[in-house]
Enzyme design. Structure first.
Site, PDB file in Angstrom:
ATOM      1  N   ARG A 537       0.865  -1.162  -0.052  1.00 55.63           N
ATOM      2  CA  ARG A 537       0.092   0.026  -0.001  1.00 55.63           C
ATOM      3  C   ARG A 537       0.823   1.435   0.108  1.00 55.63           C
ATOM      4  O   ARG A 537       2.002   1.285   0.558  1.00 55.63           O
ATOM      5  CB  ARG A 537      -0.946   0.077   1.299  1.00 55.63           C
ATOM      6  CG  ARG A 537      -2.084  -0.953   1.063  1.00 55.63           C
ATOM      7  CD  ARG A 537      -3.156  -0.456  -0.168  1.00 55.63           C
ATOM      8  NE  ARG A 537      -3.863   0.707   0.116  1.00 55.63           N
ATOM      9  CZ  ARG A 537      -5.042   0.566   0.645  1.00 55.63           C
ATOM     10  NH1 ARG A 537      -5.745  -0.443   0.657  1.00 55.63           N
ATOM     11  NH2 ARG A 537      -5.662   1.885   1.010  1.00 55.63           N
ATOM     12  N   THR A 644       4.795  -8.735   4.983  1.00 52.72           N
ATOM     13  CA  THR A 644       4.583 -10.208   4.695  1.00 52.72           C
ATOM     14  C   THR A 644       4.946 -10.141   2.968  1.00 52.72           C
ATOM     15  O   THR A 644       5.607 -11.166   2.735  1.00 52.72           O
ATOM     16  CB  THR A 644       3.265 -10.715   4.533  1.00 52.72           C
ATOM     17  OG1 THR A 644       2.389  -9.652   4.359  1.00 52.72           O
ATOM     18  CG2 THR A 644       2.695 -10.908   6.046  1.00 52.72           C
TER      19      THR A 644
HETATM   20  C1  26W Z   1      -9.505   1.434  10.667  1.00 52.71           C
HETATM   21  C2  26W Z   1      -8.476   1.595   9.433  1.00 52.71           C
HETATM   22  C3  26W Z   1      -7.551   0.386   9.206  1.00 52.71           C
HETATM   23  C4  26W Z   1      -7.491  -0.562   8.503  1.00 52.71           C
HETATM   24  C5  26W Z   1      -6.385  -1.506   8.502  1.00 52.71           C
HETATM   25  C6  26W Z   1      -6.565   0.524  10.176  1.00 52.71           C
HETATM   26  C7  26W Z   1      -5.566  -0.520  10.174  1.00 52.71           C
HETATM   27  C8  26W Z   1      -5.795  -1.492   9.245  1.00 52.71           C
HETATM   28  C9  26W Z   1      -4.498  -2.844   9.398  1.00 52.71           C
HETATM   29  C10 26W Z   1      -4.247  -3.027  10.697  1.00 52.71           C
HETATM   30  C11 26W Z   1      -3.533  -2.277   8.446  1.00 52.71           C
HETATM   31  C12 26W Z   1      -2.812  -3.584   8.082  1.00 52.71           C
HETATM   32  O1  26W Z   1      -3.132  -4.202   7.260  1.00 52.71           O
HETATM   33  N1  26W Z   1      -1.479  -3.610   8.744  1.00 52.71           N
HETATM   34  C13 26W Z   1      -0.606  -4.633   8.202  1.00 52.71           C
HETATM   35  O2  26W Z   1      -0.900  -5.771   8.793  1.00 52.71           O
HETATM   36  C14 26W Z   1       0.092  -6.713   8.272  1.00 52.71           C
HETATM   37  C15 26W Z   1      -0.349  -8.302   9.014  1.00 52.71           C
HETATM   38  O3  26W Z   1       0.008  -8.408  10.143  1.00 52.71           O
HETATM   39  C16 26W Z   1       1.621  -6.395   8.682  1.00 52.71           C
HETATM   40  O4  26W Z   1       2.423  -7.281   7.860  1.00 52.71           O
HETATM   41  C17 26W Z   1       1.830  -5.070   8.109  1.00 52.71           C
HETATM   42  O5  26W Z   1       2.934  -4.725   8.736  1.00 52.71           O
HETATM   43  C18 26W Z   1       0.835  -3.965   9.029  1.00 52.71           C
HETATM   44  O6  26W Z   1       0.943  -2.843   8.141  1.00 52.71           O
END
Ligand code: 26W
Length: 803
Positions: A537, A644
């Protein structure tokens, strides 16, 4: 499963006739795809119902992985592989004059996730079935997944992605298992003669949650688990309902499962999002309890039979929802209900970015979910009373669930779970020591690490068949179900023939990707160049900008001296920006503008190319990753929880260029400093700068002529078409503090890139690094990750596998 080619061909022809009254020569790829999909489903049907029956007969503990997102990717080939019939089907189809690849491309890639978190959930359900863990996914059947990305004049434009338009062969609608979810209304409690309180609802509005189940097929075993996705529908109406108000209400209800929010790491307190969260939580928990009742075990033993996993805070309402059912429907007293709930729940944190943390306004929750809000208040009150006796007032204030008119979802998930885990060693350490330190003091034993993993089946066996074949020929195929056996490849580290084979495979994959780029984008790239890949992203903390500034520095070097000795490079980007994230969109425009400048510049010849693929997602990742030489993992240390794609790229023989962030640290520990290129600030240094407020980015601009020239190019017209964007980005870096230390890390990054340039010139040495990376990638299989969850967190049985 056992399937002969002859039987397959007969089954295929019969199914084609049954479904479409069609014969093979006249059928088109879409008909062939749906025929094959139906056939695969029928092949897995018996094991699916048997698996369920088996679990029920033995009253086995079940895990439910609650996730707002499941980023599955196309399922046809993955299902064929797991059934053990991929080769039979491919060659059977060939004999019928059908190309499997053409058929597989008919499937619309279900993009029901944003990025890492959603893809992790997809790898986990695959691995749970493979490791024979009784574990199922629970989420939302979004009608529209993540938007389709287009570039118009270099700008990102978002289009709807209607993945269901041709139907979905994998799912089964289970109307008879629908449940009702309540929103709004008034609620009051009344003491009944037996002594407990019963809630009374008035004017609440009901939504019907209809489950769509898809099989999750284990790799070459008999386990078929379930992915249950919920769709929001209008409940049956009484006949007096006015027609127009019916239609309006139906639209309001159906909007709940209409579209995935395209934000990753940015929280916006939108009502519809809260509705989505409660919708799939309530439907999921209700259906779990309904199933549990069939076991005839008393409700106070629920935690012996059920484990609910909360994937980030999006499903944190599982905590009060289970409490609601235990209190209001099972009439348990509070202490018992709370004890059961905490033992059932576990929670994974995926980010330390504070802007991502969910906190809902109390009036929004109390209006939308009045009973749930009452329960959250009571959880919060009891927490403050109990912990208030043990800890200082400030700690209680900082850790309460309700504070400043908001409900903090992470606090709810932590207080309501027996396990809280981070997704890489460094990330978990930061949670314990910094971000969640107060909670760590109170509940030290709840905290644990589970480093992420990836499904090696999709990311190597399917995505990179030439490499799979070569590995099989060297070490046999045991690694396919025991990925750490890949380390046997190290025996070939000095075997020139093997290293040359590896180079040859990379070359084939690069040619294949180059052909795709030629056809899809009309851009010629040279497979002899270094393919340098950053796919993730678009976010400031991931620092795509650092990559771009380095590219600009190479560009100027070549402009000054066209004979400069730079090894040819193709820089490959894939990234979507959240539609509301202006800065990220400006970076996309900038990268595209630099790409048009450099790609067209005759002075540069073939030495530099930039490929920014449109609409990056699982299917494109499967094309790009096998062709990568360099894996860019350059986030500011401490910010990337795990990553990942770093694991997927190393598994395919790319060399990692990284900061010591997330799982990069563990990759370095595995492969050793000689097989990875590490640069940049370390996590402690970043925190020290924060603490001392001693980072002043402008001095780097003032004192570093190379950097100054590159930055000036953003504002002096060198790059056409970026007047506004160039200025914003320049200002953010030079004048407004450079939040993610891009300028600070620039020099170290340039040096690291020069190192790559040098190393790549020695092909054997480079391929040895690639080989070590492949050999050491086995531990990052999500099979091992879910096995650790199973033993340490869920306490469920699994098939033993060696790690
Ligand atoms: C509410 C908005 C929102 C949506 C999605 C906030 C946070 C998220 C996710 C937590 C973001 C995300 O995908 N985080 C990623 O998760 C992966 C799986 O554990 C990690 O490998 C990434 O480092 C992390 O950025």
């Amino acid at each position: 499963m056992e399937l002969s080619k002859r039987r397959f061909k007969e089954d295929f022809k019969r199914m084609l006739t049954e479904l479409y009254s069609m014969d093979v020569p006249r059928s088109d790829p879409a008909e062939q795809y749906f025929t094959l999909g139906n056939l695969v489903r029928s092949y897995s049907a018996r094991n699916w119902s048997r698996t369920n029956q088996h679990y029920l007969d033995r009253k086995q503990k079940q895990v439910y992985y609650f996730s707002m997102e499941f980023l599955l990717g196309r399922m046809l080939k993955s299902n064929l592989l797991n059934l053990g019939i991929l080769d039979t089907v491919r060659s059977g189809l060939k004999e019928l004059g059908i190309d499997l690849e053409t058929v597989a491309k008919v499937e619309l890639d279900p993009g029901l996730g944003n990025g890492g978190l959603g893809r992790l959930a997809a790898c986990f359900i695959d691995s749970m079935a493979t490791c024979e863990i009784p574990g199922h996914g629970n989420g939302i059947r979004f009608k529209y997944g993540l938007f389709k990305q287009k570039f118009v004049n270099g700008y990102q434009v978002e289009l709807p992605e209607n993945w269901l338009q041709n139907g979905n062969v994998w799912e089964i609608r289970r109307t008879n298992m629908a449940v009702t979810v309540n929103f709004y209304g008034k609620v009051w409690l009344e003491k009944c003669p037996e002594g407990y309180l019963i809630p009374h609802y008035e004017n609440d509005s009901k939504v019907l949650a209809v489950p769509y189940d898809s099989p999750v097929i284990g790799y070459r075993n008999e386990t078929v688990n379930t992915l249950r996705l919920w769709s929001a529908e209008m409940p049956p109406q009484d006949e007096s309902t006015d027609y127009w108000s019916y239609i309006q209400q139906r639209n309001r209800i159906e909007s709940i499962s209409e579209v995935l929010y395209p934000d990753d790491s940015n929280f916006e307190g939108r009502l519809l999002r809260l509705k989505q969260e409660y919708f799939f939580v309530s439907a999921g928990v209700q259906s779990i309890i309904r199933h549990f009742r069939k076991m005839n075990v008393r409700m106070n033993r629920l935690a012996e039979k059920v484990s609910i996993h909360i994937n980030d805070t999006h499903p944190a309402l599982c905590v009060p929802e289970l409490m609601r059912i235990l209190l209001d429907e099972e009439h348990m007293d509070w202490e018992h209900a709370w004890n059961v709930t905490v033992n059932v729940m576990s929670y994974t944190n995926h980010t330390i970015m504070s802007e991502a943390l969910e906190k809902w306004p109390t009036d929004m929750i109390s209006t939308l979910l009045p009973r749930i809000y009452q329960i959250i208040c009571e959880i919060d009150r009891r927490y403050a009373v109990k912990m208030g006796a043990l800890y200082e007032r400030e700690i209680i204030e900082r850790t309460r669930i309700i504070e400043g008119g908001h409900v903090k979802m992470a606090h709810l998930a932590i207080i309501g779970s027996h396990s809280i885990n981070g997704v890489a060693k460094l990330h978990t350490a930061i949670l314990k020591e910094k971000v969640l330190h107060d909670f760590f003091l109170m509940y030290p034993s709840r905290f644990n690490n589970k480093t992420n993993g990836i499904a090696q089946r999709r990311w190597l066996m399917l995505a990179n068949e030439p490499l799979r074949r070569m590995i099989d020929s060297k070490i046999g195929s045991d690694w396919e179900s025991m990925p750490t056996e890949l380390k046997m490849l190290k025996a070939f580290r000095n075997d020139e023939a093997t290293l040359r084979d590896l180079a040859e495979i990379k070359r084939i994959n690069k040619e294949r990707f180059a052909a795709y780029v030629q056809q899809d984008m009309g851009l010629t790239i040279n497979p002899d160049a270094i393919f340098d890949v950053q796919i993730k992203r678009l976010h400031a903390y991931k620092r795509q900008l650092l990559n771009l500034l380095h590219i600009l520095s190479l560009y100027f070097k070549l402009k000054d001296n066209p004979a400069a000795d730079i090894y040819p490079r193709v820089f490959i980007f894939g990234a979507k920006a959240a539609p509301s994230y202006t800065y990220a969109k400006e970076i996309i425009k900038l990268v595209n503008s630099v790409a048009s400048l450099i790609n067209k510049d005759p002075d540069i010849h073939d030495k530099l190319k930039i490929v920014f693929v449109e609409n990056y997602g699982v299917s494109l990742a499967e094309r790009i990753i096998p062709a990568a030489d360099v894996s860019e993992q350059i986030s500011l240390a401490s910010k990337e929880a795990s990553g990942t794609s770093n694991m997927k790229l190393m598994l395919n023989g790319a060399v990692t260029l990284a900061t010591l962030d997330g799982a990069n640290v563990e990759i370095r520990d595995r492969v050793g400093d000689e097989n990875i290129i590490i640069f940049g600030l370390k996590e402690e240094e970043v925190y020290e700068y924060y603490h001392n407020r001693s980072y002043h980015s402008k001095s780097y601009y003032d004192n570093n002529p190379v950097l100054r020239r590159v930055l000036d190019a953003l504002i002096d017209g060198t790059i056409p078409g970026i007047e506004a964007e160039g200025k914003d980005i320049f200002n953010s870096l030079v004048l407004y503090g450079d939040e993610y230390f891009v300028l600070k890390d620039f020099d170290a990054y340039v040096l690291a890139q020069e190192n790559i340039d040098r190393l790549y010139r020695d092909p054997l040495k480079w391929q040895r690094m690639a080989l070590i990376n492949i050999a050491d990638a086995g531990v990052f299989s999500s099979d091992y990750t879910v096995l650790q969850y199973a033993t340490d967190i869920w306490d469920v049985a699994a098939k033993a596998r060696r790690v």
